[in-house]
Design an enzyme around this catalytic site. Sequence first.
Site, mmCIF file in Angstrom:
data_model
loop_
_atom_site.group_PDB
_atom_site.id
_atom_site.type_symbol
_atom_site.label_atom_id
_atom_site.label_comp_id
_atom_site.label_asym_id
_atom_site.label_seq_id
_atom_site.Cartn_x
_atom_site.Cartn_y
_atom_site.Cartn_z
ATOM 1 C CB CYS A 1 82.429 49.816 4.746
ATOM 2 S SG CYS A 1 83.248 50.674 3.401
ATOM 3 C CD GLU B 1 87.772 49.217 3.259
ATOM 4 O OE1 GLU B 1 88.367 49.111 2.177
ATOM 5 O OE2 GLU B 1 86.550 49.372 3.359
ATOM 6 C CG HIS C 1 78.436 52.044 4.707
ATOM 7 N ND1 HIS C 1 79.507 52.641 5.345
ATOM 8 C CD2 HIS C 1 78.838 51.805 3.430
ATOM 9 C CE1 HIS C 1 80.510 52.733 4.490
ATOM 10 N NE2 HIS C 1 80.127 52.240 3.317
ATOM 11 C CB THR D 1 83.245 58.822 -2.764
ATOM 12 O OG1 THR D 1 84.230 57.964 -3.370
ATOM 13 C CG2 THR D 1 82.322 59.348 -3.844
#
Length: 460
Positions: A120, A86, A263, A162
Amino acid sequence: MSARPQNVGIKAIEVYFPSQCVDQAELEKFDGVSEGKYTIGLGQTKMSFCDDREDIYSIALTTCSSLLRKYNIDPKSIGRLEVGTETLLDKSKSVKSVLMQLFAPHGNTNIEGVDTVNACYGGTNAVFNSINWVESSAWDGRDAIVVCGDIALYAKGAARPTGGAGAVAMLIGPDAPIVFEPGLRGSYVTHAYDFFKPDLTSEYPVVDGHFSLKCYTEAVDACYKAYAAREKVLKAKVQNGTNGVENDETKTPLDRFDYVLFHAPTCKLVQKSYGRMLYNDYLANPSHPAFAEVPSELRDLDYEKSFTDKTVEKTFMGLTKKTFAERVRPGLDVATLCGNMYTATVYAGLASLLSNVTFDPSQPKRVALFSYGSGLASSMFSVKIVGDVSGMVEKLDLHKRLNARTVLPPQTYDEMCILREHAHLKKNFKPTGNPDTLFPGTYYLTEIDDMFRRKYEIKA
């Protein structure tokens, strides 16, 4: 016509992460937040980052070339190459087309596949496409390569810790030691504005944090149910109506997986999600002996309320505490030490698992994988580790490479973010990051010309 390919799966795997990282405990101090907010609250230890010398093209080139080199793969033996990412540098030209520099000089331009984009999830879609290709009438007998990777950056604020950066490349084909279980997939795809990148002038996403966590949890529920429903159908076909299932009364459906990979936006979310899978088992069969201690009022709790109910979270995180440590934690090394690699995260989890557990081919192990991409698309599927993976572990050399990184102060990380902001969308540009900091064999950007064309060199 020869027999169809059997045991289609992963034959080789490589992980790349940048040579530089920041310590999350130091970042807590730098950001002026309470101690443990990132390290305990999010479950993150370190975070990978790169300066303006690396971009998605360089990271993909580094990872794919390393896979070819380490496993001595003949570039002519590849018939499909697909990229999941992405991190976009171009609205038209694919990252896959850039990777053709590794194949065209060897006379191989007959390679299917382009890029797959959905937050993702693109890496998993690329994996599915590659598995489907090998299993299809279009297959020409060659192997496929999937490259997935991203540079995850956030604007200053609560989401910045993050982030992360890295990539995974996998060789996919028949007679693999890590076999995808045929037909066993469950997906959940719906329209949601939880995390998206509508502003093409910035590398930073628009994030609705709390909503995104809810979307992820909803996806875990839906994919786990869809997977179970599909499994039931396939089992019924195999048994042809006979009841050949031996039930161990002490085991829950979650126990059918020896390991589970997720994930991992944060490692804390993964821990909660594993507990959530058991909550789904409970709702399907509340009278199971494993749930004797579960408060009875949870059985009739409104589904919407279950997302924020602390009793649900604590109860099922408690019930899965031991199995989480045994079955999920071994797959989280890269996630906790590098942060979120977006499309590569769940496959970096597989590399972590292989590096932490000794697998014996005489005792095949079943691994569930949950892949999630905001917006949103998600799937749960499973693989069986049936062959010798010791060669992969040796070539990954994961722990040694993780320990070889340079930990830089948060101030430097901040400066690198500003450096990337200045580099974004530039032409006639020469990056200023120091290539000496890179690992040997890393591709790095040397210039962007007046037509936005990028040039790279390889760190000796």
